[in-house]
Structure formats: C-alpha cells, structure tokens
Design an enzyme around this catalytic site. Structure first.
Site, PDB file in Angstrom:
ATOM      1  N   HIS A 191      46.802  -2.438  -9.749  1.00  0.00           N
ATOM      2  CA  HIS A 191      47.888  -3.399  -9.534  1.00  0.00           C
ATOM      3  C   HIS A 191      49.171  -2.743  -9.054  1.00  0.00           C
ATOM      4  O   HIS A 191      49.969  -3.351  -8.353  1.00  0.00           O
ATOM      5  CB  HIS A 191      48.086  -4.254 -10.784  1.00  0.00           C
ATOM      6  CG  HIS A 191      46.982  -5.233 -10.908  1.00  0.00           C
ATOM      7  ND1 HIS A 191      45.898  -5.025 -11.723  1.00  0.00           N
ATOM      8  CD2 HIS A 191      46.739  -6.370 -10.219  1.00  0.00           C
ATOM      9  CE1 HIS A 191      45.052  -6.023 -11.555  1.00  0.00           C
ATOM     10  NE2 HIS A 191      45.533  -6.851 -10.655  1.00  0.00           N
ATOM     11  N   GLU A 433      35.039 -13.546  -9.713  1.00  0.00           N
ATOM     12  CA  GLU A 433      35.291 -12.094  -9.794  1.00  0.00           C
ATOM     13  C   GLU A 433      34.481 -11.443 -10.908  1.00  0.00           C
ATOM     14  O   GLU A 433      34.652 -10.263 -11.200  1.00  0.00           O
ATOM     15  CB  GLU A 433      36.790 -11.800  -9.915  1.00  0.00           C
ATOM     16  CG  GLU A 433      37.546 -12.606 -10.925  1.00  0.00           C
ATOM     17  CD  GLU A 433      39.056 -12.335 -10.892  1.00  0.00           C
ATOM     18  OE1 GLU A 433      39.508 -11.411 -10.210  1.00  0.00           O
ATOM     19  OE2 GLU A 433      39.775 -13.064 -11.597  1.00  0.00           O
ATOM     20  N   ASP A 457      37.998  -7.183  -8.626  1.00  0.00           N
ATOM     21  CA  ASP A 457      37.307  -7.173  -9.907  1.00  0.00           C
ATOM     22  C   ASP A 457      35.801  -7.324  -9.728  1.00  0.00           C
ATOM     23  O   ASP A 457      35.019  -6.693 -10.437  1.00  0.00           O
ATOM     24  CB  ASP A 457      37.843  -8.296 -10.807  1.00  0.00           C
ATOM     25  CG  ASP A 457      39.120  -7.858 -11.520  1.00  0.00           C
ATOM     26  OD1 ASP A 457      39.141  -6.730 -12.030  1.00  0.00           O
ATOM     27  OD2 ASP A 457      40.091  -8.623 -11.536  1.00  0.00           O
ATOM     28  N   CYS A 504      40.492 -13.418  -1.825  1.00  0.00           N
ATOM     29  CA  CYS A 504      41.862 -12.932  -2.012  1.00  0.00           C
ATOM     30  C   CYS A 504      41.893 -11.494  -2.541  1.00  0.00           C
ATOM     31  O   CYS A 504      42.943 -10.964  -2.838  1.00  0.00           O
ATOM     32  CB  CYS A 504      42.648 -13.865  -2.930  1.00  0.00           C
ATOM     33  SG  CYS A 504      41.901 -14.039  -4.543  1.00  0.00           S
TER      34      CYS A 504
HETATM   35  C1  PEP Z   1      40.721  -9.525  -7.489  1.00  0.00           C
HETATM   36  O1  PEP Z   1      40.256  -9.168  -8.574  1.00  0.00           O
HETATM   37  O2  PEP Z   1      40.135  -9.325  -6.412  1.00  0.00           O
HETATM   38  C2  PEP Z   1      42.011 -10.228  -7.424  1.00  0.00           C
HETATM   39  C3  PEP Z   1      42.455 -10.727  -6.301  1.00  0.00           C
HETATM   40  O3  PEP Z   1      42.738 -10.300  -8.554  1.00  0.00           O
HETATM   41  P1  PEP Z   1      43.617  -9.086  -9.129  1.00  0.00           P
HETATM   42  O4  PEP Z   1      43.633  -8.008  -8.095  1.00  0.00           O
HETATM   43  O5  PEP Z   1      44.961  -9.626  -9.428  1.00  0.00           O
HETATM   44  O6  PEP Z   1      42.860  -8.708 -10.369  1.00  0.00           O
HETATM   45 MG    MG Z   2      41.100  -9.943 -10.394  1.00  0.00          MG
END
Ligand code: PEP
Ligand code: MG
Length: 575
Positions: A191, A433, A457, A504
């Site tokens: 993140h 995910e 994920d 995403c």
């Molecule tokens: C993902 O897991 O691909 C996602 C978009 O969520 P995050 O990166 O916030 O866990």
């Molecule tokens: Mg995620």
C-alpha cells in the site's frame, strides 16, 4: 554506489539522503564495568522521568483537542512508567548482566510484551501495542533521539531512506516536499507503493539494509523507472540523470496529448479507463489524466489519516464531494479495507500472527458494526449527489454479501422513515480478491450489480505469497498461469450472468497485460491516474478481434460445473 531495487513509482529524483531514524535503530549490547552500574541506572531513571514529562504534555494537548477519552490513554502510559517489572526488572538486568541500559530495557520490554501477547484477550493484546509504543519513547530518551518528529528535519528535496514506511507516512511526505523514497521492504503492490504512485513520488523498494549503509546529507539519485539508486554520484552521472528526468517529463507531456482522445481499439471497441484514488484531493489529478470515473476509492484512507473515527457527517461530505466533482462519471467507493498493512489509530485491530489471512477488511467491519453502519449510511446519503456505487472488499463467500445487503436494507428503511434522501437504485458490487470468491463467481454474480477484480490480493492468495514480503517476491508473479486462468474464468462466468467486470488491482495498469485483458473481455480498467495515458495508448493500437484470439491462445480455459447453493461459513460470534 549503485543499488538495484524494485521500481514501484515512476519518476527520477536527485536530492539528499534523509534516513528516517525511527526505523533505522537497533539496540546494541555493551558490557559495562562495575563502576558504571550506578551511572547506567541513573541514565535509565532519567529517561523514565523525561518520558513521564512528555506524556503529561501530550496528555494535555490531546485532552484539549480530542477530550478526556483519548487523552486517558496517556495517563495509562504514565502509570505503566511506575511498573515494578519494567523499572526494577531493567535495573536488575543492568546489575546482574553488567550491560548498558538500552539493552537491559529492550530485554525487559520484549519479555513484558510477549507475556501480554500470549494472553487470549484482544484488549490485553492491544495493551502490548501501547507498551511497545511507550518503550519507543523511553528508548528515544535513552539514546537521546527525538523520534516523534522524524519529519521536522526534512528539507526540500529530501529523499527518504527507511526500513519501511506506513501508508500514513506517505501523506506526510507530500506535505514535506519529499522528492522520492527508498525502503528496505515492500513490493509493487504494497500500500505504500500504491500511495507513492497516487502522490506521484518516485520510489524504489526492496533494498535490504540500505538504512545501515547511508547517512544523512549524502547525495542520492532515485530512478523509480528502473529501480536504480545511486549514492554520491559524480558530476557526469548527475548531468545524465538530469537529462533522463527531463526526458521522463517530456514523455509524460506527450502522453498528455491522449487525454482528450477516446479509449477505442483500432476496430472500434470502446473501453473505459477509471482512476484508483486514496484521498479526495486526487480527483483533480484523475481528471487531468483523462479518467472517466473512479473505479476504486480506497475509503480506509479517511480512517488511516485521522486520529479519530471520521463521523458519519464528515464521511458524507467527502463522498458527496467526490461524487459531485466526478459527475457525470461514476465513483465506486469501497467500504473500509483496514487490517494487514493498513492500520488506523482509531480502529482497534487485534494483533494477529497472520494478519493478511485474519480479521481484515469486511471481516473486521462485521466486528465493528457501528463504524460499518455509519459508513454505509454516509454512502447512501451521498448517493443522491452523483453516480455513486458501493463496493465491498475481501468477500470470501456469498453469506457475507447477503449480510451486507441486509444491513443496507435496514439503513435504507431508517433513512426512508426519517425522510432523508438516498438513491434507491444505488449500484452494489463486490471485489473478487479471494480465490474462493473467484471460484464461486457464478453465485456471487447473481447477487450483485458489478464486480471488480482485485488482482493484488487475488494473486497473493492464489500463490500463497505475501504481496509485501521481499523474500517471496519471486513467487508473487501475476504472470503466473494460475492467476491468469482464474481471471479469465471470472470474466467469462460473470458475463454469463450478465454482470460487468472491472479490474482495479495493479495488473490493470501493467501494459504487459492490456491486450490479454481486452481479449478476455474485461469491461473496465481502473488504475493509478498516472498510468491511464500509457494504457490508453496501447488500447488504441490493439485490434479487438485479434486480442480475443491472442487471449484464447495464451491462457488455457478453466471450466467448472455450476456451483451448488453453498453460502459459506457464518461467524457465529456475531449473532
Ligand atoms: C487489490 O487487492 O487488488 C486491490 C485493488 O485492493 P488493495 O490493493 O487496496 O488491497
Ligand atoms: Mg485488496
């Protein structure tokens, strides 16, 4: 020196090293003479008393700003300063093991925190975290560091070098004009990396022990495109990199020309590119890069960047703002996805041995229903202000979806009774995910208006490789056939149920996959705004029919018989 790490956020920066000390210190053992025992104990007592003074000061400040409930935490810390095991325990070690105060204190501290962690009680486990924090303060006084304000010494063009930095730190960076950062841990999908891209700060991660090797003020170049970090560069290297930096910006500007053009393949199929955002301020950047909406608003950052839980009203205003600013485009707001590497001071998240597989995301939301309901209420209220959609992260089984829908219906009823407006047809979707959700997508698609694949994920759980763990980075490879097959299956199956599919996760912004996903039939791509022009450029060069053949040839078919009704396990502790 030249180092090679993982490029996680593009751009080139030249500046001076600023080692974020908070993460750089290690406690060393130093044997002392009998004659030194007294002075070592005095040094320790002085650190305790200075910490006590700090705590009174902080308690007063917090009391003024946030009231007695929050400031009470620091009173608790002060009581602990008088704890016998903490004080006498450390002094005993100094005497009996003839060692320096820092080392003796760190031994006592780890003994106490490990005892707390052994107890099967979330409250006491939380206290272990308090004690570690208090320990950090005492240690800072012992070694005469002032760790609480690592940002104070920051000068313009500083390049942060740290063991790790948290998502909350990254927002501090923008405010402090940090030019780039380099860390020991963290991969492309951590993140911290995601936020660095959102804030357009060049970054390189995965440089083991780098904090031990560099010192403040050293000249440094960070190349976030190739992952190269150069220290003490000579004049020629500086000149070359200045030229590279200019080239990078020229390229960015030339991509800008695409902003006004449609996202359409050579044979006329239109796609939509949306932005992932973490803070509402990013809307301007998203629009500037040509985003046709927000495909993922990571709402947990409202919580991460705040010392208290944002109220329903505060949240409502933010969601409304984002939805209005993006009109006529859609804004998908994801409900809080806290836990694992995303922690917020105001939400109690238990310390768990394996947090990535633990009480995170929607699982955590069910444990804090008041916080979750407040958010859903704020979202429903804001839904009349724009094209707002609600999305739930980390869904593992259908029963979780049904539970959220039931809560939503309750809130809608209440709003109706109170004559508070909301959009009765607000779209509701989930993220895919977790592999179980991907494999049961036929049942899930029947329950929702849309789905979005979270590849960061999904890849981590398919491959059993922590997305932020350096040691298994070679396994965390989204190009893996298992990952690609499952993505193909999700898109195909959801389409059979007439449910549109977006993506995403970071794979959506990787040019290596664009043609493949077009061919698989992905409906929407959502990514860091800075990546939109380069993906648009590729889509405009691709032929859709050809991409379909390519996808069929490259990725094998995964075929499953339809799932039988199996709504999955319920958390009995919640009823
Ligand atoms: C993902 O897991 O691909 C996602 C978009 O969520 P995050 O990166 O916030 O866990
Ligand atoms: Mg995620």
């Amino acid at each position: 020196m030249i180092y090679k790490g993982v490029p996680v956020s593009p751009g080139i920066a030249l500046g001076k090293v600023h080692v974020l000390e908070r993460y750089a210190h290690k406690v060393y053992r130093r044997s002392i003479l009998t004659s030194e025992i007294k002075s070592e104990i005095a040094r320790f007592r002085k650190a305790i008393s200075e910490t006590g003074k700090d705590l009174i000061e902080i308690e007063e400040k917090v009391h003024k700003a946030l009231g007695s409930k929050k400031s009470g935490i620091f009173k608790g810390h002060r009581f602990f300063l008088e704890d016998k095991i903490l004080v006498s325990g450390t002094e005993d070690i100094i005497r009996s093991q003839m060692t320096n105060a820092e080392f003796a204190f760190s031994m006592t501290l780890s003994k106490i925190t490990s005892q707390f962690l052994k107890i099967k009680n979330d409250y006491l486990k939380e206290r272990a975290r308090d004690i570690s924090e208090l320990g950090g303060r005492i240690m800072a006084h012992l070694s005469q560091r002032t760790d609480e304000t690592p940002w104070d010494k920051m000068r313009e063009n500083s390049i942060i070098v740290a063991g790790n930095i948290t998502p909350a730190d990254t927002t501090n960076m923008k405010a402090n004009l940090v030019a780039a950062f380099v860390t020991e841990v963290g991969g492309r999908t951590s993140h911290t990396a995601i936020l660095a891209r959102a804030l357009e700060i060049p970054a390189v991660t995965g440089l083991k022990d780098i904090t031990m090797q560099l010192t403040d003020g050293q000249g440094i170049i960070v190349d976030g495109i190739s992952g190269i970090v150069i220290t003490d560069p000579d004049e020629e290297t500086v000149t070359n990199y200045k030229r590279e930096k200019k080239k990078y910006w020229d390229e960015q500007h030339s991509l800008q020309k695409l902003v006004e053009l449609p996202t359409i393949t050579k044979d006329g199929k239109t796609f939509h590119l949306l932005a992932n955002i973490e803070i509402p301020e990013e809307i301007q950047t998203a629009l500037a890069y040509g985003a046709e909406g927000v495909g993922l608003y990571r709402s947990e950052y409202l919580f991460i960047n705040s010392s208290s839980v944002p109220t329903e009203e505060e949240q409502y205003l933010k969601y409304k703002l984002v939805a209005e600013k993006m009109l006529p485009y859609p804004v998908i707001i994801r409900t809080i996805d806290l836990g694992a590497d995303k922690l917020a001071d105001s939400v109690d998240i238990p310390d768990e041995p394996n947090p990535t597989m633990g009480l995170r995301s929607i699982r955590l939301c069910f444990r804090v229903p008041e916080i979750f309901k407040n958010q859903l209420r704020a979202l429903l209220r804001a839904s009349v202000s724009g094209n707002l959609k609600i999305m739930i992260p980390m869904i593992t089984n259908v029963s979780e979806i049904i539970k959220v829908k039931t809560i939503l219906e309750e809130i809608k009823r209440d709003l109706k009774e109170k004559n508070i407006p909301y959009d009765g047809n607000v779209q509701f979707g989930v993220m895919i995910e977790v592999p179980s959700a991907a494999l049961m997508v036929d049942l899930i698609a029947a329950e929702v208006d849309f789905i979005s694949i979270g590849t960061n994920d999904l890849a981590q759980y398919i491959l059993a490789a922590d997305r932020s763990n350096e040691n298994v980075r070679y396994i965390y490879e989204p190009m893996n056939s298992a990952v690609l097959r499952l993505i193909k299956y999700v898109i195909k199956t959801a389409h059979e149920h007439k449910t549109p599919v977006a993506m995403c996760g970071e794979m959506a912004s990787d040019p290596a996959f664009t043609k493949l996903f077009i061919g698989m039939g992905l409906d929407e791509f959502s990514m860091s705004a800075i990546s939109i022009p380069k993906i648009k450029k590729i889509i405009r060069m691709v032929n859709y029919e050809e991409a379909c053949q390519f996808a069929n040839k490259m990725v094998g078919e995964l075929s499953l018989t339809p799932a039988v009704e199996n709504i999955g396990a319920e958390d009995k502790t919640l009823s």
